[in-house]
Design an enzyme around this catalytic site. Structure first.
Site, short mmCIF file in Angstrom:
data_model
loop_
_atom_site.label_atom_id
_atom_site.label_comp_id
_atom_site.label_asym_id
_atom_site.label_seq_id
_atom_site.Cartn_x
_atom_site.Cartn_y
_atom_site.Cartn_z
N GLU A 148 1.74 -0.12 -4.81
CA GLU A 148 1.03 0.98 -5.20
C GLU A 148 1.77 2.39 -4.98
O GLU A 148 2.02 2.70 -3.97
CB GLU A 148 -0.41 1.20 -4.29
N ASP A 207 -9.91 2.50 -2.99
CA ASP A 207 -9.44 4.00 -3.03
C ASP A 207 -10.59 5.10 -3.70
O ASP A 207 -10.95 5.93 -3.42
CB ASP A 207 -8.28 4.34 -3.46
N PHE A 253 -4.61 5.74 -15.96
CA PHE A 253 -5.68 5.40 -16.88
C PHE A 253 -6.97 5.77 -16.23
O PHE A 253 -7.87 6.11 -16.96
CB PHE A 253 -5.41 3.98 -17.19
N ASP A 282 0.85 -1.14 -0.07
CA ASP A 282 0.09 -0.06 0.07
C ASP A 282 0.64 1.04 0.02
O ASP A 282 1.78 1.47 0.71
CB ASP A 282 -0.84 -0.17 1.20
N ASN A 341 -12.89 6.72 -1.58
CA ASN A 341 -12.35 8.15 -1.09
C ASN A 341 -13.26 9.20 -1.76
O ASN A 341 -13.00 10.35 -1.63
CB ASN A 341 -10.96 8.35 -1.65
#
Length: 625
Positions: free
Chosen positions: A303, A398, A330, A266, A402
């Site tokens: 990530e 996410d 992307f 992460d 988020n």
């Protein structure tokens, strides 16, 4: 091959258990053991080099509870505990990882280029929210056509529900999902079905409640570095070597004690390490070395928002040697194009088809050019990096969670556009990642949720709403007050998938499309690939004898040439939508006219066996309707 051996925590050794813990500033460490018959006893540990204390205690075995007392302080749970049956503040439990009877001896894993990832939050994937119930859905995932499951973090956390990134017991599977063996059974069953299983791990910070590591050593946290979530981990300062080994052992335990096929690391951009060898390069090398002589294939994926090709370049070229990297450019271009997002980091992306095509060709968009929101040059060029090393998505935890209301992309765009962009994602040479439920356009959101104690929970709720102040839609305090409270149980329950909707329109049609696309993807082979923009709204991709024309927005007409060409599917086929608006495909003039967003997949049967394209560079061009 010499079997891997753990070095921390409680390890069953015949009729005894060996305890080892790092407490460099403590003179007397005691193991306080509570046996199954209710008896309690304290045992002194022997101090050794480097601040490690150990003890071999006869008669202690699997199922017994224990904690450590430090110069009279505590007792505290084991920072390397394998199980926390009463929560992260309770006693640790001795667990014998060797006793489990695996049936996956013939399983060797999957190379990354064969992975099609499916991201799962164990607590929200099924109504029961457990390892066992997730295992019951594995046949569905196999039949869908994905090949690799990626579990969001399962290291134990405070409370009854959490995304997992507030974990504080990183070696112990969260007790709310089941026992450690339940996780092993899930993985064993997945391997029997031909599915790889990856785990998301968090090495950039520890959660705010229940992280007892600092009770054992003041060196876990850095004095020089911070993370977006508080104190940074000490990977490069005084006393950092045992900290590095702590996190490396964490990765090794998941690989060896649970047979995970890989790790997703992460937010590696938030890990600051100025050592001569970055902690992630050391972790990767340790994992690969532990498998020397084995036929197992294990992949380590980062990530990272910085677009650094060195992450996946070998150590001989100055890289970390990791196997893959999440590449979000992307996603950002696609969401800008289809949903119009322009706040925050979306300001660095224009959503143009030219930008999308460049991103696909390179793996990410920014390769060193200036990015205004980023605040400077971003990224490195990617020549020589195979495209399968880039993991692309149009949804992940996410990018959904988020958002203030946890909206998935298909909640905010037309169904036809969702089908079109799904075709694009799944037929590219990059490695695709799906987020649970997207294959049937799930109606449920994925919200941010926590279950902290009242005082901390109030701060989390306030902070969650405050972070949206910079967005125009939430500049008004009243608007921010409508953002779901992450501490309320309903916020968590609203995020659970509704499996009853799979058989209903429009979900059933979308699911059929995904199954067909994943079946088609498995038939694609070869390195040949081209992608180009077709005017402002269209894209063309050619790969292994397949031609894909995608209309992301509005209508459009395109001509192409081919010696022989047949239609494999359109996203407006009646089996995929109940409100079909088929594109007009003229086989005489070899043209496609879209009346709304969509995609057509052709098979160019004139292609040679090796897959090299016979289409001329300018053979497809947009026409004005």
């Amino acid at each position: 091959m010499k079997s891997w051996e753990p070095g921390l925590g409680a390890t069953v050794d015949g009729a005894a258990t060996r305890f080892r813990v790092w407490a460099p500033e403590t003179e007397l460490v005691e193991v306080v053991v509570e046996t199954a018959d209710g008896c309690s006893a304290a045992y002194n540990m022997t101090p050794g080099p480097g601040g490690f204390h150990q003890a071999l205690i006869p008669g202690v075995g699997a199922g017994d509870l224990y904690r450590f007392r430090l110069d009279g302080r505590g007792p505290f749970p084991d920072p390397a505990s394998r199980c926390q049956p009463y929560g992260v503040h309770g006693p640790s439990q001795v667990a014998d990882w060797r006793h489990f009877e695996w049936s996956d001896q013939a399983w060797t894993g999957l190379p990354l280029e064969q992975c099609i990832f499916y991201e799962i939050h164990v607590g929200a994937f099924t109504p029961e929210g457990a390892f066992a119930s997730a295992a019951s859905r594995l046949e569905y995932l196999r039949d869908l056509g994905v090949t690799a499951i990626e579990l969001m973090p399962v290291g134990d956390f405070p409370g009854r529900w959490n995304w997992g990134y507030d974990g504080v017991a990183p070696f112990a599977p969260a007790r709310c999902y089941g026992e450690p063996d339940d996780l092993r059974r899930l993985i064993d069953r997945a391997h029997a079905l031909g599915l790889a299983v990856f785990l998301d791990v968090v090495y950039n910070h520890l959660g705010p409640d229940g992280a007892y590591q600092s009770a054992f050593s003041p060196y876990y946290y850095s004095n020089d570095h911070t993370s977006p979530w508080g104190a940074g981990i000490n990977f490069d300062g005084p006393g950092s070597e045992p900290v590095r080994q702590y996190f490396i052992e964490n990765g090794l335990r998941w690989i060896h004690e649970y047979h995970f096929d890989g790790l997703r690391l992460d937010a590696t951009h938030a890990i600051v390490d100025d050592s001569p060898r970055h902690i992630l390069a050391s972790l990767n090398a340790a994992v690969k070395a532990s498998l020397a002589g084995s036929s197992r294939q294990v992949s380590i994926i980062a990530e990272d928002a910085r677009n650094l090709a060195g992450i996946v370049k070998p150590a001989s070229q100055g890289g970390w040697g990791l196997d893959g990297v999440w590449a979000d450019d992307f996603h950002h271009h696609v969401r800008r194009a289809l949903a119009g997002d322009s706040d925050g980091y979306y300001a660095d992306f224009d959503g143009s088809t030219a930008g999308i095509a460049a991103t696909i060709r390179q793996g990410w968009f920014y390769t060193g050019q200036f990015a205004p929101h980023f605040g400077g040059p971003r990224g490195t060029e990617t020549s020589g990096v195979p495209l399968f090393r880039f993991i692309l998505c149009v949804q992940n935890h996410d990018q959904i969670g988020n958002r203030a209301f946890g909206e998935r992309l298909h909640h905010q765009i037309d169904e036809a556009a969702w089908r079109a962009v799904s075709v694009l994602l799944l037929l590219l040479p990059e490695t695709p990642l799906l987020f649970m439920g997207q294959e049937w356009a799930a109606s449920t959101p994925f919200l941010f949720f926590t279950d902290h104690h009242a005082e901390l929970g109030a701060l989390v709720t306030e902070g969650r709403r405050r972070e949206f102040r910079r967005f125009d839609a939430f500049s008004d305090p009243e608007a921010r007050s409508r953002i779901p409270d992450p501490q309320i149980e309903e916020t968590f329950r609203a995020s659970r998938l509704n499996w009853d909707e799979l058989e209903r329109a429009p979900h059933a049609g979308t699911l059929r499309l995904y199954r067909r696309l994943l079946e088609l993807r498995r038939s694609l082979a070869g390195a040949d690939f081209e992608v180009e923009a077709l005017g402002p709204d269209g894209l063309l991709a050619r790969r292994s004898g397949v031609i894909v024309i995608v209309q992301l927005r509005g209508s459009g007409r395109y001509r192409f040439t081919s010696e022989e060409c047949s239609v494999l599917l359109t996203t407006e086929d009646a089996s995929y939508t109940v409100h079909s608006c088929p594109p007009v495909i003229d086989t005489a003039s070899l043209s496609v006219e879209f009346r709304r967003p969509g995609a057509v997949v052709f098979s160019d049967r004139a292609l040679p066996v090796d897959g090299s394209s016979r289409l001329d560079e300018d053979s497809i061009a947009p026409e004005v309707c």
